[in-house]
Design an enzyme around this catalytic site. Structure first.
Site, short mmCIF file in Angstrom:
data_model
loop_
_atom_site.label_atom_id
_atom_site.label_comp_id
_atom_site.label_asym_id
_atom_site.label_seq_id
_atom_site.Cartn_x
_atom_site.Cartn_y
_atom_site.Cartn_z
N HIS A 65 1.01 -1.14 -0.02
CA HIS A 65 0.16 -0.20 0.05
C HIS A 65 0.79 1.16 -0.03
O HIS A 65 2.00 1.26 0.41
CB HIS A 65 -0.89 -0.09 1.15
CG HIS A 65 -0.33 -0.07 2.39
ND1 HIS A 65 0.21 -0.96 2.82
CD2 HIS A 65 0.23 0.96 3.48
CE1 HIS A 65 0.82 -0.85 4.23
NE2 HIS A 65 0.70 0.15 4.49
N CYS A 197 2.02 3.69 11.63
CA CYS A 197 2.92 3.12 10.80
C CYS A 197 3.19 4.18 9.97
O CYS A 197 2.61 5.31 9.90
CB CYS A 197 2.24 1.67 9.89
SG CYS A 197 0.66 2.03 9.05
#
Length: 679
Positions: A65, A197
């Protein structure tokens, strides 16, 4: 979610055998649907995210991603692989692969939906249903939360709604305690957790879901603050104050980390929060039982805020040193350029001019030259103190500034120079950190930052620099200066090759910065040798973008349309000494681009040293050409390295055929991620 996923974005028979090929196959579906405008540019962004941290998860899941300027709207593509694709998960290849694409400026609502998917991935029933899906439409409906034919519910048995779906994924979990625990029960162990993250889309929320489930199983109250792309909602201060322990599962710095200080704390990467949440809960309970708590409430140091969890001492040392160098560079740039301009306007004897406070003629060029030279000299006099001060600042934050600057000034006094500044900064930061670990009465804490720490640390650093390490470092600095002054012949060429390789290895990264810092350190005590080193470093740093620009101009068919456009910009970037202009090319095809640019950088560095070119300005680019010694030969060295690099790139790319990729303009181009098929 139904807007983000459709049947034509699902491939239940994904045949790719590498993560790059899998990402390309799914991304091509996004391009066909108009969700991605530039296939190779988007894949380069996916590869850059993957380089930060593998996106494979336990349970056979891969979630490549990224955020990308080439994405028109948040999109999800799904692939199911029978053979499995390695995404770096500890338990092996992934058979369920989700490619998540978010625009660079995605709004909060879309990112919240994507985070909801990340939470679903921790549900075994969800993944089991995807593995059993028989058609793309069925898989798309499952992912969108719109099961095509739901089974009829048995009468009288209402289905409980999962907690993770009953609230916005961007909000903290209000309660993760074991069901049935009433107010009359003994108070459970309370944990607050923070997950984050690099992109804040997937791992952040998967870690939160995993921790919450483990908390329910362990019988603890666990509340999670997800610091994702959609921002974050701060936990209630009362919840934090009542917590018995803290878990940080993060790969980017925790925002406002000082809120959680003074409690038993477990600090790990975000994947640990996904893969072993029960161990983390057990660990924080053990720390609480031992009475082990984190340091008193202080804000993170600048380096901590920029760091990664679990870094070793060597990595932190490099960041401390780079902290000092980064703050020093503006002083070097301003001072060095002013000194160089002074020499250019007033000649080589401008350093003998009287002070401009005693003599300044408005209409004389020499007076202006003297003014520039003297301002530059004063700016340069701050070089070593600023270096030492901000190394200490990187280690210990603001309390480290005073002893760092004092140590740097002493380094100048004892002629320890650049090396003395490095040592003084480390000593100052270490001294302050040691003082902060001493337990003191609460009544004295108010005067610690403004009186006690500056006073004690300055005394300690001053003693060490004046009486212990100052003279040995000064001797070492003198030896280094003498060595640079005596550089000639083969030794100079070898040093030029080494510096050229370092400048082109990581294109503005740590190795590049070490070479630059070495050259700048020589300017603290300028001589003929240090000026040669500066010229070689600056010339080599221009080669990578110029070489990529030349290669795209000469053999454009070997490059994608995006790379050809980047090549046009690389002419300007290279001419301005911006090595990062070659990064898009290196990210897409590192095995051919990086060795080629290193070879060209080595040629340029060697020729610059052999030609005895010099440079007084701590910067490269064509605009400093008037400040170089032997300017025509300096240009020749740059041109030679550029031609060598461009030729090698063309040779390496042409020697191996690549799988054709049809771009929007209909041209066949090389795969931007460097995925190749043997001819």
């Amino acid at each position: 979610m139904s807007r983000m996923i459709a049947a034509d974005l699902v491939d239940l028979d994904l045949s790719a055998d590498t993560r790059e090929a899998a990402a390309r196959s799914l991304a091509e579906r996004m391009v066909a649907r108009g969700r991605v405008t530039d296939l190779d540019g988007f894949l380069a962004d996916v590869a850059a995210r993957e380089a930060q941290m593998p996106t494979g998860l336990d349970g056979g899941i891969g979630i490549p991603h990224c955020r990308s300027a080439h994405v028109t709207e948040p999109t999800l593509a799904f692939g199911r692989s029978a053979a499995g694709v390695d995404f770096g998960a500890p338990d092996g290849p992934a058979d369920l692969i989700f490619l998540i694409a978010a625009p660079a400026g995605a709004d909060d609502a879309h990112l919240t939906i994507l985070s909801s998917l990340a939470r679903h991935l921790m549900d075994e029933e969800f993944t089991r249903a995807l593995r059993a899906a028989t058609s793309p439409a069925e898989a798309a409906a499952l992912i969108a939360g719109e099961e095509p034919e739901p089974e009829p519910e048995p009468a009288g048995e209402p289905q409980p709604q999962p907690e993770s779906e009953s609230r916005s994924a961007g909000e903290p979990s209000a309660s993760a305690s074991v069901s049935g625990r009433g107010p009359e029960a003994d108070a459970p162990f309370r944990i607050v957790a923070v997950t984050s993250c690099p992109t804040g889309i997937a791992h952040t929320y998967m870690a939160a879901e995993s921790l919450e489930k483990a908390g329910r199983t362990a019988g603890v109250e666990l509340v999670v603050e997800t610091q994702g792309s959609a921002g974050f909602t701060r936990l209630d201060p009362a919840v934090v104050a009542a917590a018995d322990g803290v878990i940080f599962a993060h790969d980017v710095p925790v925002r406002e980390k000082e809120r959680f200080a003074g409690k038993p704390t477990v600090d790990v990467g975000v994947k640990a929060g996904i893969n072993r949440p029960a161990e983390l809960i057990a660990e924080v309970r053990e720390k609480a039982a031992r009475g082990e708590v984190s340091a008193p409430a202080t804000a993170a140091t600048p380096v901590d805020r920029a760091g990664e969890p679990g870094e070793g001492y060597g990595t932190r040392l490099r960041k401390w040193l780079m902290s000092g160098v980064s703050y020093m560079v503006p002083f070097v740039a301003a001072g060095g350029l002013l000194i160089a301009l002074g020499f250019a306007l007033g000649g080589w004897d401008i350093d003998k001019a009287p002070s401009v406070t005693e003599h300044f003629a408005w209409g004389q060029v020499d007076s202006w030259a003297a003014l520039m030279f003297q301002i530059g000299g004063l700016a340069f006099s701050f070089l070593v103190p600023v270096l030492a001060g901000y190394i200490s600042y990187g280690m210990a934050d603001r309390p480290g500034l005073v002893p760092g600057f004092v140590g740097g000034a002493i380094a100048l006094t004892v002629n320890a120079g650049f090396l003395g500044g490095l040592v003084a900064g480390l000593l100052a930061g270490g001294t302050v950190l040691a003082i902060q670990r001493v337990r003191i009465p609460p009544v004295l804490r108010g005067i610690m930052p403004v009186v006690v720490i500056p006073l004690v640390s300055s005394i300690v650093v001053g003693f060490l620099m004046f009486l212990v390490v100052g003279k040995p470092i000064a001797s070492l600095q003198k030896a280094l200066t003498d060595w640079l002054s005596g550089l000639s012949g083969a030794n100079a060429v070898i040093l030029g090759v080494l510096l050229g390789l370092m400048m082109c290895f990581d294109l503005g990264g740590p190795v590049n910065k070490v070479a630059y810092a070495f050259a700048v350190g020589g300017l603290a005590n300028p001589n003929e040798g240090s000026l040669k080193v500066m010229a070689a470093v600056m010339a080599a740093g221009m080669v990578p973008p110029l070489a990529m620009a030349l290669a795209t101009a000469v053999r454009g068919r070997l490059f994608t349309r995006t790379e050809r456009e980047n090549g046009k910009a690389a002419w300007v970037l290279g001419a301005s000494f911006i090595s990062e202009g070659a990064i898009p090319f290196a990210a897409a095809d590192p095995l051919r681009v990086i060795p080629a640019t290193m070879a060209g950088g080595a040629v340029t560095g060697a020729l610059s040293m052999a030609f005895e070119c010099t440079l007084r300005a701590p910067h490269g680019g064509l605009f400093v050409l008037p400040l170089t010694g032997n300017p025509l030969l300096y240009l020749l060295a740059i041109v030679a390295g550029t031609v060598v690099s461009a030729g090698l790139v063309i040779l390496l790319k042409g020697a191996r055929r690549t799988a054709p990729a049809v771009e929007p303009d209909g041209e066949s181009a090389q795969a931007g991620t460097g995925v190749t098929v043997a001819a």
